[in-house]
Design a protein around this motif. Structure first.
Motif, PDB file in Angstrom:
ATOM      1  N   ALA A 186      -3.405  -6.050  -2.629  1.00 44.03           N
ATOM      2  CA  ALA A 186      -3.787  -4.876  -1.930  1.00 44.03           C
ATOM      3  C   ALA A 186      -5.150  -4.292  -2.327  1.00 44.03           C
ATOM      4  O   ALA A 186      -5.661  -4.400  -3.368  1.00 44.03           O
ATOM      5  CB  ALA A 186      -2.811  -4.054  -1.840  1.00 44.03           C
ATOM      6  N   LYS A 230      -8.579  -1.618  -0.876  1.00 43.58           N
ATOM      7  CA  LYS A 230      -9.378  -0.869   0.159  1.00 43.58           C
ATOM      8  C   LYS A 230      -9.688  -2.083   1.179  1.00 43.58           C
ATOM      9  O   LYS A 230      -9.744  -2.000   2.385  1.00 43.58           O
ATOM     10  CB  LYS A 230     -10.528   0.027  -0.239  1.00 43.58           C
ATOM     11  CG  LYS A 230     -11.353   0.431   0.857  1.00 43.58           C
ATOM     12  CD  LYS A 230     -12.651   1.160   0.260  1.00 43.58           C
ATOM     13  CE  LYS A 230     -13.488   1.820   1.381  1.00 43.58           C
ATOM     14  NZ  LYS A 230     -14.518   2.557   1.016  1.00 43.58           N
ATOM     15  N   ARG A 262      -8.488  -6.022   1.355  1.00 47.61           N
ATOM     16  CA  ARG A 262      -7.526  -6.756   0.828  1.00 47.61           C
ATOM     17  C   ARG A 262      -8.056  -8.062   0.545  1.00 47.61           C
ATOM     18  O   ARG A 262      -9.125  -8.649   1.064  1.00 47.61           O
ATOM     19  CB  ARG A 262      -6.261  -6.838   1.591  1.00 47.61           C
ATOM     20  CG  ARG A 262      -6.597  -7.479   2.893  1.00 47.61           C
ATOM     21  CD  ARG A 262      -5.190  -7.829   3.504  1.00 47.61           C
ATOM     22  NE  ARG A 262      -5.594  -8.150   4.934  1.00 47.61           N
ATOM     23  CZ  ARG A 262      -5.993  -9.289   5.366  1.00 47.61           C
ATOM     24  NH1 ARG A 262      -6.430 -10.170   4.373  1.00 47.61           N
ATOM     25  NH2 ARG A 262      -6.290  -9.881   6.478  1.00 47.61           N
ATOM     26  N   PRO A 322      -5.947   0.705  -2.923  1.00 53.50           N
ATOM     27  CA  PRO A 322      -5.380   0.384  -1.337  1.00 53.50           C
ATOM     28  C   PRO A 322      -4.878   1.581  -0.693  1.00 53.50           C
ATOM     29  O   PRO A 322      -5.034   1.317   0.646  1.00 53.50           O
ATOM     30  CB  PRO A 322      -3.926  -0.364  -1.894  1.00 53.50           C
ATOM     31  CG  PRO A 322      -4.364  -0.663  -3.335  1.00 53.50           C
ATOM     32  CD  PRO A 322      -5.289   0.193  -3.832  1.00 53.50           C
ATOM     33  N   HIS A 323      -4.930   2.729  -1.050  1.00 52.85           N
ATOM     34  CA  HIS A 323      -5.011   4.051  -0.421  1.00 52.85           C
ATOM     35  C   HIS A 323      -5.820   4.422   0.461  1.00 52.85           C
ATOM     36  O   HIS A 323      -5.861   5.374   1.090  1.00 52.85           O
ATOM     37  CB  HIS A 323      -4.151   5.123  -1.288  1.00 52.85           C
ATOM     38  CG  HIS A 323      -2.758   4.804  -1.576  1.00 52.85           C
ATOM     39  ND1 HIS A 323      -1.969   5.959  -1.871  1.00 52.85           N
ATOM     40  CD2 HIS A 323      -1.889   3.866  -1.478  1.00 52.85           C
ATOM     41  CE1 HIS A 323      -0.726   5.660  -2.273  1.00 52.85           C
ATOM     42  NE2 HIS A 323      -0.672   4.416  -1.959  1.00 52.85           N
ATOM     43  N   ARG A 348      -7.591   2.302   2.142  1.00 48.54           N
ATOM     44  CA  ARG A 348      -7.602   1.310   3.360  1.00 48.54           C
ATOM     45  C   ARG A 348      -7.287   2.184   4.683  1.00 48.54           C
ATOM     46  O   ARG A 348      -6.051   2.724   4.550  1.00 48.54           O
ATOM     47  CB  ARG A 348      -6.702   0.158   3.097  1.00 48.54           C
ATOM     48  CG  ARG A 348      -6.809  -0.959   4.217  1.00 48.54           C
ATOM     49  CD  ARG A 348      -6.141  -2.134   3.857  1.00 48.54           C
ATOM     50  NE  ARG A 348      -6.034  -3.300   5.023  1.00 48.54           N
ATOM     51  CZ  ARG A 348      -7.293  -4.173   4.898  1.00 48.54           C
ATOM     52  NH1 ARG A 348      -8.202  -3.947   4.273  1.00 48.54           N
ATOM     53  NH2 ARG A 348      -7.319  -4.986   5.938  1.00 48.54           N
ATOM     54  N   VAL A 392      -4.082  -1.326   7.920  1.00 52.96           N
ATOM     55  CA  VAL A 392      -2.641  -1.890   7.464  1.00 52.96           C
ATOM     56  C   VAL A 392      -1.654  -2.000   8.508  1.00 52.96           C
ATOM     57  O   VAL A 392      -0.752  -3.074   8.620  1.00 52.96           O
ATOM     58  CB  VAL A 392      -2.106  -0.629   6.358  1.00 52.96           C
ATOM     59  CG1 VAL A 392      -1.089  -1.020   6.123  1.00 52.96           C
ATOM     60  CG2 VAL A 392      -3.260  -0.314   5.372  1.00 52.96           C
ATOM     61  N   TYR A 408       0.301   0.164   0.041  1.00 50.82           N
ATOM     62  CA  TYR A 408      -0.727   1.191   0.787  1.00 50.82           C
ATOM     63  C   TYR A 408      -0.430   2.214   1.246  1.00 50.82           C
ATOM     64  O   TYR A 408      -1.282   3.144   1.690  1.00 50.82           O
ATOM     65  CB  TYR A 408      -0.869   0.241   1.916  1.00 50.82           C
ATOM     66  CG  TYR A 408      -1.641  -0.901   1.946  1.00 50.82           C
ATOM     67  CD1 TYR A 408      -3.165  -1.201   1.749  1.00 50.82           C
ATOM     68  CD2 TYR A 408      -1.072  -2.178   1.876  1.00 50.82           C
ATOM     69  CE1 TYR A 408      -3.673  -2.352   1.489  1.00 50.82           C
ATOM     70  CE2 TYR A 408      -1.693  -3.581   1.750  1.00 50.82           C
ATOM     71  CZ  TYR A 408      -3.065  -3.438   1.662  1.00 50.82           C
ATOM     72  OH  TYR A 408      -3.437  -4.695   1.454  1.00 50.82           O
ATOM     73  N   ARG A 465       1.152   8.668   0.510  1.00 48.65           N
ATOM     74  CA  ARG A 465      -0.716   8.731   0.118  1.00 48.65           C
ATOM     75  C   ARG A 465      -0.907   9.863  -0.733  1.00 48.65           C
ATOM     76  O   ARG A 465      -1.694   9.791  -1.630  1.00 48.65           O
ATOM     77  CB  ARG A 465      -1.644   8.736   1.298  1.00 48.65           C
ATOM     78  CG  ARG A 465      -1.410   7.197   1.953  1.00 48.65           C
ATOM     79  CD  ARG A 465      -2.462   6.818   2.582  1.00 48.65           C
ATOM     80  NE  ARG A 465      -2.791   5.567   2.944  1.00 48.65           N
ATOM     81  CZ  ARG A 465      -3.762   4.910   3.378  1.00 48.65           C
ATOM     82  NH1 ARG A 465      -4.920   5.452   3.820  1.00 48.65           N
ATOM     83  NH2 ARG A 465      -3.752   3.453   3.541  1.00 48.65           N
TER      84      ARG A 465
END
Length: 594
Positions: free
Chosen positions: A450, A452, A454, A546-547, A549, A554, A572, A592
């Motif tokens: 995972a 921003k 992937r 990943p948060h 992205r 997603v 995510y 998040r």
């Protein structure tokens, strides 16, 4: 002459006008590309004709790499050391047109024993123009298991080991050489065809180089060779100057050598100073008992190609790429062993871990340019089986995984590791040639790291045995997946499973559902009729948090089946309603924020 030795300094030679220089540069490249076309169209074995596990290059009269085709990176720099070994035994002054030298000895410039190299001098009117070199991975050179994959403690168990030898005279294969090859392989029906394919490739390079020299003159061609090498060196040095000076250290591991439980570590330190890089492997683990040791030529090749991805991949490929790079590969480590250490997994397993370690080190220096690690595996397997008439067969494939996320995009899915530009075996070819069925080759959900951006996805690969047989396999990444960069997560772990007709599933490489781990290095694992070999490859590491992205991306990944609902939430921080397949914005905001 070794790539590590100092030769004339790079610079403008002024003997070739720009137009002629460009024509000859493209001629050298075309000679290599024509070699590749001939190899693919004339080879008998599917590992060459379909999987394209071979490489071709031309060298100048001083045995410096002049140009190469876009074949297997792990072969290309290593071929230099094989050519050096051949010339050390057979001096250039004694060579004649039509002489071709062969070797596969891991301790004389080779990699693993399956990779055999052919070297041929090229002449025009009695004057040496350069050398054509062709290397191919041959299906089987004997040994304790098909493909030499016995995973023993001695290199002798990995098959026939050929020192530098004159294999052809006047373009004709020597009978004794051919007889030795035929006597030491499980696949003699491929040997003569593959030999002729290499010969055809070498002669194609000879024709193109002779044609260029006849048209432009030998001295003009040689001047263009010198200037081309200097041109590339200037490009590489300029690229290195753009990397901040500093010391950058990273490491990666192989899961096991097949004997010890502890992982085996590659440690690399990159020392960047001005226009030069020192690649130092001090601190890497000692020589292994098992078959993953990497001969010097293989380690050097892995270091060179790993750096070129982020130095100047657009530059012409020649000796100038190597000149600004110095290597320190300590003797007695698993990256520079001595005979008789076994090495069968060196190109496919070890080189990919070297690449991952170097890319992680580079990420410290140029984080906005480096990707997450790839699957960092070749996943090379060799199976053997008999058909309904009792005829023995040996088949092989390289189930690919994903590449890492980049600073600009998601990684590529199911793409060969950087060590090779090889292809997967087409199912149609495999089923036509061998008594097997390719039951599945599909994307594997949640296999990517995972981020921003992937990683690319790995695959689920299944082969059904129509008759009894066995499987030999080299793989890793079964303890932990490939690392990401800049906050990106690791990819999933890999796993090999034996599927039985009655529905039983037994993990034979990696970790089962109960948490039990077994070595992923397989040698002669038996399969019965209608039993299935299943391999789950991993994806690439993620790039960035990943948060960060976008939630919409997603959601798209979940709808496409790339990411599960659970993964979307856990990695995510995106909550998706499974009934409506829409984002729960309130829950996502809380996840998040946490």
């Amino acid at each position: 002459m070794s790539v590590q030795e100092t030769q004339e300094p790079a610079g403008h030679f002024g003997d070739v006008d720009p137009v002629t220089f460009e024509v000859l540069r493209n001629t050298f490249e075309y000679a290599c590309n024509r070699m590749t076309t001939i190899m693919q169209k004339t080879a008998f074995s599917p590992i060459l004709a379909d999987v394209l596990d071979f490489s071709n290059a031309v060298y100048d009269p001083d045995l410096r790499l002049l140009s190469q085709a876009a074949n297997c990176p792990v072969h290309l720099a290593a071929m230099q050391y094989s050519a050096d070994a051949a010339v050390k035994k057979y001096p250039i002054k004694d060579m004649k047109p039509g002489d071709i030298f062969a070797l596969n000895d891991p301790y004389q410039g080779g990699t693993h024993t399956n990779d055999i190299t052919f070297i041929m001098p090229i002449y025009l009117d009695g004057e040496l123009l350069g050398f054509a070199v062709s290397r191919g991975h041959w299906m089987d050179f004997g040994g304790g298991a098909a493909g030499g994959m016995s995973f023993s403690t001695h290199v002798a168990a990995e098959g026939l080991r050929i020192p530098p030898i004159k294999a052809f005279e006047n373009y004709q294969v020597k009978d004794d050489f051919l007889a030795i090859l035929l006597n030491n392989t499980r696949t003699p029906f491929f040997v003569e065809g593959d030999l002729q394919a290499h010969l055809g490739a070498l002669k194609a390079a000879e024709q193109e180089m002779q044609r260029a020299a006849a048209r432009y003159g030998i001295e003009t061609v040689k001047a263009a060779m010198r200037e081309l090498i200097g041109y590339t060196e200037r490009i590489i040095r300029k690229s290195i100057e753009e990397i901040p000076d500093g010391i950058y250290t990273a490491s990666d591991v192989a899961d096991t050598d097949g004997f010890q439980i502890e992982p085996v570590t590659v440690k690399v330190t990159l020392i960047v100073k001005g226009s030069e890089i020192l690649v130092d492997f001090e601190g890497s683990d000692p020589v292994c008992k098992g078959s993953i040791n990497s001969p010097y030529a293989n380690t050097a090749s892995a270091a060179f190609y790993s750096l070129q991805f982020f130095l100047a991949p657009h530059a012409p490929s020649n000796w100038g790429m190597f000149a600004p790079i110095t290597l320190n590969i300590p003797e007695g480590t698993w990256l520079n062993p001595e005979w008789p250490a076994p090495v069968i997994g060196c190109t496919t397993l070890t080189s990919s871990k070297i690449t991952s370690a170097i890319w992680q080190a580079l990420a410290q220096a140029i984080p906005d340019r480096v990707t997450g690690s790839t699957c960092s595996e070749c996943n090379w397997f060799v199976g053997s089986t008999k058909d309904e008439f009792g005829n023995a067969n040996v088949f092989s494939d390289l189930p690919a995984g994903g590449w890492g996320g980049t600073p600009y995009s998601d990684g590529m899915s199911v793409t060969m590791d950087p060590l090779g530009n090889c292809m997967n075996m087409p199912a149609e070819s495999a089923e036509l040639l061998f008594p097997i069925e390719y039951e599945a080759f599909e994307l594997r959900p949640d296999s990517a790291g995972a981020g921003k951006f992937r990683g690319g996805l790995g695959a689920v690969f299944k082969v059904r045995f129509l008759y009894e047989g066995d499987m030999n396999m080299e793989t890793s990444r079964t303890r932990e997946g490939s690392p990401g960069v800049g906050g990106g997560e690791r990819s999933a772990v890999q796993r090999t499973t034996h599927l039985y007709p009655d529905g039983r599933k037994v993990v034979i490489g990696g970790t089962d559902d109960d948490g039990n781990w077994v070595s992923p290095l397989l040698s002669e694992h038996p399969f019965g009729k209608e039993e299935v070999f299943m391999f789950e490859s991993t994806g690439g590491g993620g790039w960035g948090n990943p948060h960060e992205r976008p939630v919409e991306k997603v959601l798209d990944d979940v709808i496409d089946g790339y990411v599960s609902l659970e993964k979307a939430r856990e990695s995510y921080g995106v909550a998706i309603d499974p009934a409506t397949m829409t984002v729960d914005e309130v829950a996502t905001a809380k996840l998040r924020a946490a």
